[in-house]
Design an enzyme around this catalytic site. Structure first.
Site: not given
Length: 489
Positions: A93, A159, A161
């Site tokens: 996808e 991830d 951040d």
């Protein structure tokens, strides 16, 4: 709903097909100026800007000349592209964020037969952002026609951040970053990279700059791609440390002996804590009397004599932050019986839990200010979208470039090229060298090799070669195993 991210779960249907969703844009990054105090002196730092203006024509040129569609196809095929059949790449996808009359529009469930089809679609849509999702049981573009379509594999991703460090960074908040707080990302990469490779045996860990204020890890080993959601959650929580935050006021409480992961992490992080966290040039944790007084107050109740001794000593001297940190550890060693006391007093004054709390305080303090703060939800679900490597961040105009984890201390996010810079570099190269006269000359020097993207793109190309080598070896081993079973030696 194929994505667990709330941002991608609302559908706007009046004017667009059902595979398109809309959401408001994030607030733009603001420039800030920091004024820090060290005794009687003050220092003002003008922070570099991380907001760059670019236009859709520059983005179109980037997709036409610089975006490495061949890298993406080679990587995400995993040697399982069956020509005109349906392989891994065809069932992947993709999600595009495009601009429609000033609104961000999300196009979900995109999938492509091959590299050419992907490139054609990207160049036609000119997306502001590209996200990559899971490999599904069927091509995602057929999700309406085929029932029970589900994810079957996906890279294990992480991830990190800088917004998650707002509780401890003193220079910036929110989306703002500077060279004082970027070392938090270096710390995260160093801890995570060695843990993923040594503790889990993963070989193909790709680190990528998010383009703004963080980093992403893509683990592409077959074992990682096939992990269930529960297994992904287990790996992610293995690295998780409950540091002090808005949701965890009590903070981290360690016990002795520490887990080997934490012991190794401390050996990595303490030198960086001394270099980047405690001095005035970093976060200033021990840079002035206000800061070190605040830190001393976090010592456990059993160490109040340390507070008194060091307050008196530091007020009478002008020692460096690194020396203050050594003073602290030395005093703690004395009260827990692991150091020498000039007065002959030591470990007998602290027993049981009081002793443990004081002994663990240096470790808890270093981890609180340096340990990786992960967005766990990104890692725990196969169907979570994540920004594609090599795309351009819509807020900064910077390319999401691969990072060489062995040279992480040399990485500067403010030196990552922007779209306007890349357009200038292409023009300047052609002014000096002239435009290639024919296709052969054009192919001899790829366009990204003419720009400052060359080192990061070449690094990723080298990682791909190692991945392809491993995939061929696995396929050869599987073929030998099948031949042994069938007796076809």
């Amino acid at each position: 709903k194929l994505c667990c991210c709330p941002r991608h779960n609302s559908y706007y249907t009046p004017h667009y097909p059902s595979n398109i969703t809309m959401a408001a844009a994030d607030e733009p990054m603001q420039d800030t100026t920091t004024t820090a105090t060290d005794g009687a002196s003050k220092k003002t730092e003008n922070k570099p800007s991380n907001k760059v203006q670019y236009d859709k024509h520059q983005l179109a040129t980037y997709y036409a000349r610089l975006f490495p569609f061949d890298f993406m196809h080679s990587w995400l095929s995993y040697n399982n592209d069956h020509g005109n059949g349906i392989g891994t790449f065809q069932k992947r996808e993709w999600s595009f964020t495009i601009d429609v009359n000033g609104e961000e529009v999300y196009m979900r469930y995109q999938s492509f037969a091959n590299e050419k089809e992907l490139a054609t679609s990207v160049r036609k849509r000119n997306p502001q952002k590209i996200d990559i999702g899971a490999v599904f049981s069927h091509p995602p573009k057929d999700h309406k026609a085929i029932k029970n379509i589900s994810p079957v594999q996906r890279e294990l991703v992480f991830d990190v951040d800088l917004t998650d460090y707002d509780a401890v960074r003193t220079c910036c908040t929110g989306a703002n970053i500077c060279r004082r707080c970027w070392p938090y990302m270096n710390m995260a990469i160093k801890v995570m990279d060695v843990g993923l490779k040594e503790d889990f045996g993963f070989e193909h860990v790709f680190w990528v700059y998010s383009g703004r204020r963080g980093v992403h890890a893509w683990i592409s080993d077959e074992d990682a791609r096939m992990l269930s959601n529960d297994a992904r959650s287990a790996v992610a929580h293995y690295f998780e440390v409950q540091c002090e935050s808005e949701n965890n006021k009590e903070g981290l409480k360690l016990h002795s002996p520490m887990h080997p992961l934490l012991t190794r992490s401390f050996s990595i992080l303490e030198p960086m804590f001394i270099q980047y966290i405690i001095p005035f040039s970093g976060q200033g944790l021990l840079a002035d009397s206000e800061s070190w007084t605040k830190l001393l107050r976090t010592l456990p109740s059993g160490a109040q004599n340390i507070v008194e001794n060091l307050t008196k000593k530091w007020k009478a001297s002008d020692s460096e932050p690194a020396d203050k940190w050594e003073d602290l550890k030395r005093q703690i060693g004395i009260v827990v019986g692991k150091g020498k006391s000039t007065k002959g007093k030591g470990a007998q004054y602290l027993k049981g839990d009081d002793r443990v709390r004081v002994e663990m305080w240096p470790y808890e303090t270093v981890f609180k200010h340096t340990y990786p703060r992960l967005d766990i939800n990104v890692s725990t679900h196969q169907n979570h979208l994540l920004k594609s490597p090599f795309c351009v961040h819509p807020k900064t105009g910077r390319v999401c470039v691969p990072i060489d984890s062995t040279k992480i201390d040399q990485f500067d996010p403010f030196q990552v090229p922007t779209l306007p810079q890349l357009m200038t570099e292409l023009d300047e190269y052609e002014k000096v060298n002239g435009k290639e006269k024919n296709d052969e000359n054009r192919k001899s020097v790829r366009d990204w090799e003419k720009t400052s993207l060359k080192s990061s793109f070449s690094h990723f190309e080298g990682q791909l070669k190692q991945l392809q080598k491993r995939l061929r070896r696995n396929q050869r081993d599987l073929a030998d195993k099948d031949a042994a079973i069938l007796g076809e030696f």
